[in-house]
Each structure stands twice: as C-alpha cells, then as structure tokens.
Design a protein around this motif. Structure first.
Motif, PDB file in Angstrom:
ATOM      1  N   ALA A 261       0.825  -1.211   0.000  1.00 36.70           N
ATOM      2  CA  ALA A 261       0.000   0.000   0.000  1.00 36.70           C
ATOM      3  C   ALA A 261       0.854   1.255   0.000  1.00 36.70           C
ATOM      4  O   ALA A 261       0.550   2.234  -0.678  1.00 36.70           O
ATOM      5  CB  ALA A 261      -0.940  -0.011   1.202  1.00 36.70           C
ATOM      6  N   GLY A 262       1.931   1.260   0.746  1.00 36.84           N
ATOM      7  CA  GLY A 262       2.796   2.440   0.802  1.00 36.84           C
ATOM      8  C   GLY A 262       3.416   2.764  -0.533  1.00 36.84           C
ATOM      9  O   GLY A 262       3.565   3.924  -0.909  1.00 36.84           O
ATOM     10  N   THR A 263       3.793   1.725  -1.308  1.00 29.26           N
ATOM     11  CA  THR A 263       4.369   1.929  -2.636  1.00 29.26           C
ATOM     12  C   THR A 263       3.338   2.540  -3.567  1.00 29.26           C
ATOM     13  O   THR A 263       3.618   3.475  -4.312  1.00 29.26           O
ATOM     14  CB  THR A 263       4.869   0.596  -3.208  1.00 29.26           C
ATOM     15  OG1 THR A 263       5.803   0.031  -2.309  1.00 29.26           O
ATOM     16  CG2 THR A 263       5.518   0.809  -4.566  1.00 29.26           C
ATOM     17  N   GLN A 264       2.131   2.005  -3.551  1.00 31.45           N
ATOM     18  CA  GLN A 264       1.069   2.555  -4.388  1.00 31.45           C
ATOM     19  C   GLN A 264       0.862   4.029  -4.080  1.00 31.45           C
ATOM     20  O   GLN A 264       0.808   4.853  -4.979  1.00 31.45           O
ATOM     21  CB  GLN A 264      -0.233   1.795  -4.159  1.00 31.45           C
ATOM     22  CG  GLN A 264      -0.229   0.398  -4.742  1.00 31.45           C
ATOM     23  CD  GLN A 264      -1.624  -0.186  -4.785  1.00 31.45           C
ATOM     24  OE1 GLN A 264      -2.618   0.518  -4.625  1.00 31.45           O
ATOM     25  NE2 GLN A 264      -1.705  -1.477  -4.997  1.00 31.45           N
ATOM     26  N   ARG A 265       0.778   4.349  -2.809  1.00 31.28           N
ATOM     27  CA  ARG A 265       0.488   5.737  -2.455  1.00 31.28           C
ATOM     28  C   ARG A 265       1.633   6.656  -2.868  1.00 31.28           C
ATOM     29  O   ARG A 265       1.404   7.743  -3.382  1.00 31.28           O
ATOM     30  CB  ARG A 265       0.230   5.854  -0.953  1.00 31.28           C
ATOM     31  CG  ARG A 265      -0.059   7.267  -0.475  1.00 31.28           C
ATOM     32  CD  ARG A 265      -0.731   7.273   0.866  1.00 31.28           C
ATOM     33  NE  ARG A 265      -2.071   6.733   0.794  1.00 31.28           N
ATOM     34  CZ  ARG A 265      -3.142   7.459   0.465  1.00 31.28           C
ATOM     35  NH1 ARG A 265      -3.023   8.728   0.160  1.00 31.28           N
ATOM     36  NH2 ARG A 265      -4.334   6.917   0.436  1.00 31.28           N
ATOM     37  N   SER A 266       2.883   6.235  -2.700  1.00 24.05           N
ATOM     38  CA  SER A 266       3.989   7.118  -3.041  1.00 24.05           C
ATOM     39  C   SER A 266       4.056   7.380  -4.534  1.00 24.05           C
ATOM     40  O   SER A 266       4.319   8.497  -4.964  1.00 24.05           O
ATOM     41  CB  SER A 266       5.310   6.518  -2.541  1.00 24.05           C
ATOM     42  OG  SER A 266       5.612   5.322  -3.216  1.00 24.05           O
ATOM     43  N   VAL A 267       3.812   6.359  -5.350  1.00 26.79           N
ATOM     44  CA  VAL A 267       3.831   6.543  -6.798  1.00 26.79           C
ATOM     45  C   VAL A 267       2.672   7.432  -7.229  1.00 26.79           C
ATOM     46  O   VAL A 267       2.841   8.368  -8.016  1.00 26.79           O
ATOM     47  CB  VAL A 267       3.765   5.176  -7.509  1.00 26.79           C
ATOM     48  CG1 VAL A 267       3.580   5.367  -9.009  1.00 26.79           C
ATOM     49  CG2 VAL A 267       5.016   4.376  -7.230  1.00 26.79           C
TER      50      VAL A 267
ATOM     51  N   ILE B  36      -8.123   5.997  -9.528  1.00 20.74           N
ATOM     52  CA  ILE B  36      -9.586   5.955  -9.428  1.00 20.74           C
ATOM     53  C   ILE B  36     -10.003   5.187  -8.177  1.00 20.74           C
ATOM     54  O   ILE B  36     -10.919   5.591  -7.448  1.00 20.74           O
ATOM     55  CB  ILE B  36     -10.179   5.302 -10.697  1.00 20.74           C
ATOM     56  CG1 ILE B  36     -10.068   6.277 -11.889  1.00 20.74           C
ATOM     57  CG2 ILE B  36     -11.634   4.886 -10.486  1.00 20.74           C
ATOM     58  CD1 ILE B  36     -10.317   5.624 -13.229  1.00 20.74           C
ATOM     59  N   GLN B  37      -9.300   4.094  -7.907  1.00 17.43           N
ATOM     60  CA  GLN B  37      -9.581   3.315  -6.700  1.00 17.43           C
ATOM     61  C   GLN B  37      -9.289   4.134  -5.452  1.00 17.43           C
ATOM     62  O   GLN B  37     -10.113   4.191  -4.529  1.00 17.43           O
ATOM     63  CB  GLN B  37      -8.730   2.043  -6.711  1.00 17.43           C
ATOM     64  CG  GLN B  37      -8.921   1.158  -5.491  1.00 17.43           C
ATOM     65  CD  GLN B  37      -7.925   0.007  -5.467  1.00 17.43           C
ATOM     66  OE1 GLN B  37      -6.735   0.197  -5.698  1.00 17.43           O
ATOM     67  NE2 GLN B  37      -8.409  -1.196  -5.204  1.00 17.43           N
ATOM     68  N   ARG B  38      -8.123   4.777  -5.407  1.00 16.63           N
ATOM     69  CA  ARG B  38      -7.733   5.519  -4.214  1.00 16.63           C
ATOM     70  C   ARG B  38      -8.654   6.708  -3.943  1.00 16.63           C
ATOM     71  O   ARG B  38      -9.030   6.974  -2.805  1.00 16.63           O
ATOM     72  CB  ARG B  38      -6.289   6.019  -4.353  1.00 16.63           C
ATOM     73  CG  ARG B  38      -5.735   6.581  -3.073  1.00 16.63           C
ATOM     74  CD  ARG B  38      -4.354   7.152  -3.254  1.00 16.63           C
ATOM     75  NE  ARG B  38      -4.394   8.569  -3.625  1.00 16.63           N
ATOM     76  CZ  ARG B  38      -3.310   9.332  -3.745  1.00 16.63           C
ATOM     77  NH1 ARG B  38      -2.110   8.808  -3.555  1.00 16.63           N
ATOM     78  NH2 ARG B  38      -3.407  10.604  -4.061  1.00 16.63           N
ATOM     79  N   GLU B  39      -9.023   7.402  -5.008  1.00 13.15           N
ATOM     80  CA  GLU B  39      -9.815   8.625  -4.852  1.00 13.15           C
ATOM     81  C   GLU B  39     -11.321   8.371  -4.900  1.00 13.15           C
ATOM     82  O   GLU B  39     -12.107   9.304  -4.766  1.00 13.15           O
ATOM     83  CB  GLU B  39      -9.434   9.621  -5.948  1.00 13.15           C
ATOM     84  CG  GLU B  39      -7.957  10.001  -5.956  1.00 13.15           C
ATOM     85  CD  GLU B  39      -7.595  10.912  -4.798  1.00 13.15           C
ATOM     86  OE1 GLU B  39      -8.233  11.975  -4.662  1.00 13.15           O
ATOM     87  OE2 GLU B  39      -6.667  10.549  -4.028  1.00 13.15           O
ATOM     88  N   ASN B  40     -11.703   7.106  -5.131  1.00  9.43           N
ATOM     89  CA  ASN B  40     -13.119   6.739  -5.207  1.00  9.43           C
ATOM     90  C   ASN B  40     -13.842   7.582  -6.266  1.00  9.43           C
ATOM     91  O   ASN B  40     -14.895   8.173  -6.019  1.00  9.43           O
ATOM     92  CB  ASN B  40     -13.793   6.900  -3.845  1.00  9.43           C
ATOM     93  CG  ASN B  40     -15.146   6.203  -3.785  1.00  9.43           C
ATOM     94  OD1 ASN B  40     -15.386   5.226  -4.499  1.00  9.43           O
ATOM     95  ND2 ASN B  40     -16.037   6.718  -2.960  1.00  9.43           N
TER      96      ASN B  40
END
Length: 307
Positions: free
Chosen positions: A9-15, A203-207
């Motif tokens: 999850a941390g990698t996804q968020r940083s990218v 899109i997933q992260r920001e809903n």
C-alpha cells in the motif's frame, strides 16, 4: 514505476502521490500562464481523472474553466448521461461541438465506413477558435500509442491546428514553455506520464465515479475483425455476423461505431486492476478499430489537429 495490483500500500500511495503532484503542478502552470483555458471532456476515464485533478489544483475554488465535448453523435448513451451528471455536480460550463450539426449543414460528409472519429477534427478546431481557447487540457497518455508517446506535455498547434512532431520544445526540469504565436494554440496533457493501470489505481484511491460501461455487464454484441462490437443504431452486424449476449466491459469509450468491448468479469475497480496486471495490449490497440488502419494512423490524425 508502474503500479502493480499486489504492490504494498505504501508503494502505491507514493507513486500515485508523485504522479498527482506532477499533474497538479502542470495544471497550475497552465492556469497561470494562459488567458483562456478549456478542458476536453468526453466522460471517459482519463478526462474524468484530469477533471478531478483540476478540481484539486484550484481548491477551495470551483473549477474555473469550461469543459469541451466534441460530440460525434455516435456516443454511448451511458457516457452522455454520465457527462451531464458530472457537469451538474461540478456546476461546469459545458461547450459542445456537434459533428451531426456539421453534417446536417453540409459542411462535413459521412465517411464510407460510417465512423466519425476523424470527422471530429474540423469540429474541434472550429470550437477552439470560436471560443477563443488559447490552451485546452486533454487526457492523452504516452502509453496509449506511439504517436502520443512522441508528444510533449505542452504541445503546440499552428494556425491550422497542425501538430508537427519534428518541431517540439524540450521540457527538462519540469519547465514548460507556453509561449506561442497569436493565432496558434496549445494542448496540455497533465497525465502524459501515467499508465492505464496508474489511472485505475488512482480511481480506486480517490473513489472516482465512472460511466458504468467501464465495468463488466451483459450486452448484445457481435464479433468483427477480432473485436466485440455493441449492437447499437450506429453499429449493426453484417449478414454473416451473429448477435449474441456476452459479459463485456469497455477499456475506452469513444465512437460507438468503432469502439470494441473486451470479454470480462471485472465488475469492480479491484477486478479491473487484476485484469490489467496480465494485459499485453493497450486499451486503444485492443478496442479501437480506427487505430488499426495503419501503424501511423494516430500520428496522421494528430498532425491534422486531432486530440
């Protein structure tokens, strides 16, 4: 670096944070440098993400620029309904350029194959000129197509709307030069460095809401040239093409007469990301019949003034 479906999850968020920050920087630079920007908005996933980023870039203000839709008359009904709901939600000024109106006036002629993507170019250039836009944001990404991979984030168009791939400016150190001749305009592509999977992860992260045809659903389709085409008033089977019901989704939502669906069980964003983890063809290569005309098809259209 590209997002992977099973990355920490941390990698996804940083990218995604890095991509988001770059895009918002580009958007703010354009808003500061140009006098009359517009946003090309089809209701497709990429333009929806650009609108979301634009809204973030100007918070707490409302989106201050018009959205521009070049309507072929062959759009999927679900996408038009979604476009209108987004315009209402954000309180946007919607500018529509209609290909059908040009055909009705005799200013454009239907193509032999019945598709209208190429007919959009004249309407787009006229709409830009009529509204005095000196820059328009677009949702093109470099991973979509070889021609788009060549294009700069700020891309010059001359007085005829022509793009010259041999005459582009360097963009080192995130410095963007928007200066242009008075009768020229600029296309700005803030998500150039994103991939299709980055878009879906964001899109997933920001809903972020999308038109429902991006997700698996049962639809009447027929197979043509290795693509599943929806049965619509502008997309009809030949005598030897059988109409059947399949579970499909769309990776891109262009002209219904030349946009194909893919067989899919991905009915959620998470499942779409899993599907993309094994995809080997871009969304345009997999589902856009007009891009299969020639290897240089997209570049030819772009030099004419296409998106």
């Amino acid at each position: 670096m590209t997002i992977t479906a099973n990355a920490p999850a941390g990698t996804q968020r940083s990218v995604l944070d890095a991509l988001e920050a770059e895009s918002i920087h580009i958007i703010r630079e354009v808003l500061a440098e140009f006098e009359k920007p517009g946003l090309l908005f089809s209701g497709g996933k990429d333009s929806v993400v650009v609108l979301h980023l634009l809204a973030k870039a100007v918070v707490p203000l409302r989106v201050p620029i018009p959205v521009v839709h070049i309507d072929t008359g062959h759009n999927f009904a679900e996408v038009l309904n979604f476009r209108d709901s987004v315009v209402e939600k954000y309180g946007l000024n919607l500018v529509v350029g209609s290909v059908q109106e040009y055909i009705d006036r005799g200013e454009l002629t239907e193509l032999p194959d019945g598709t209208r993507n190429r007919l959009q170019t004249r309407v787009l250039l006229d709409t830009i000129e009529k509204n005095g836009f000196d820059v328009v944001f677009g949702g093109a990404r470099r991973d979509e197509d070889k021609a788009r991979a060549k294009e700069r984030i700020l891309s010059l168009r001359d007085e005829f709307g022509v793009w010259d791939p041999r005459n582009q400016r360097p963009e080192i150190w995130s410095l963007y030069n928007g200066r242009h001749e008075p009768d020229w305009h600029v296309r700005a592509f803030p998500i150039s460095n994103w991939t299709e999977r980055d878009i879906w992860a964001y899109i997933q992260r920001e809903n972020i809401e999308l038109p429902p045809i991006y997700f698996a659903h049962r639809r009447q389709v027929f197979e043509r040239d290795g693509m599943w085409r929806a049965l619509t008033p502008v997309s009809q089977p030949n005598e030897d093409e059988q109409v059947i019901i399949k579970q499909v989704r769309y990776r891109t939502v262009g002209d219904a007469s030349c946009t194909g669906a893919v067989l899919s069980a991905a009915d959620t964003v998470e499942r779409v990301l899993d599907e993309l983890a094994i995809a080997t063809v871009t969304e345009r290569g997999a589902t856009r019949a007009d891009d299969r005309i020639s290897a240089a098809g997209m570049e030819d259209r772009k030099t004419e003034g296409y998106f």
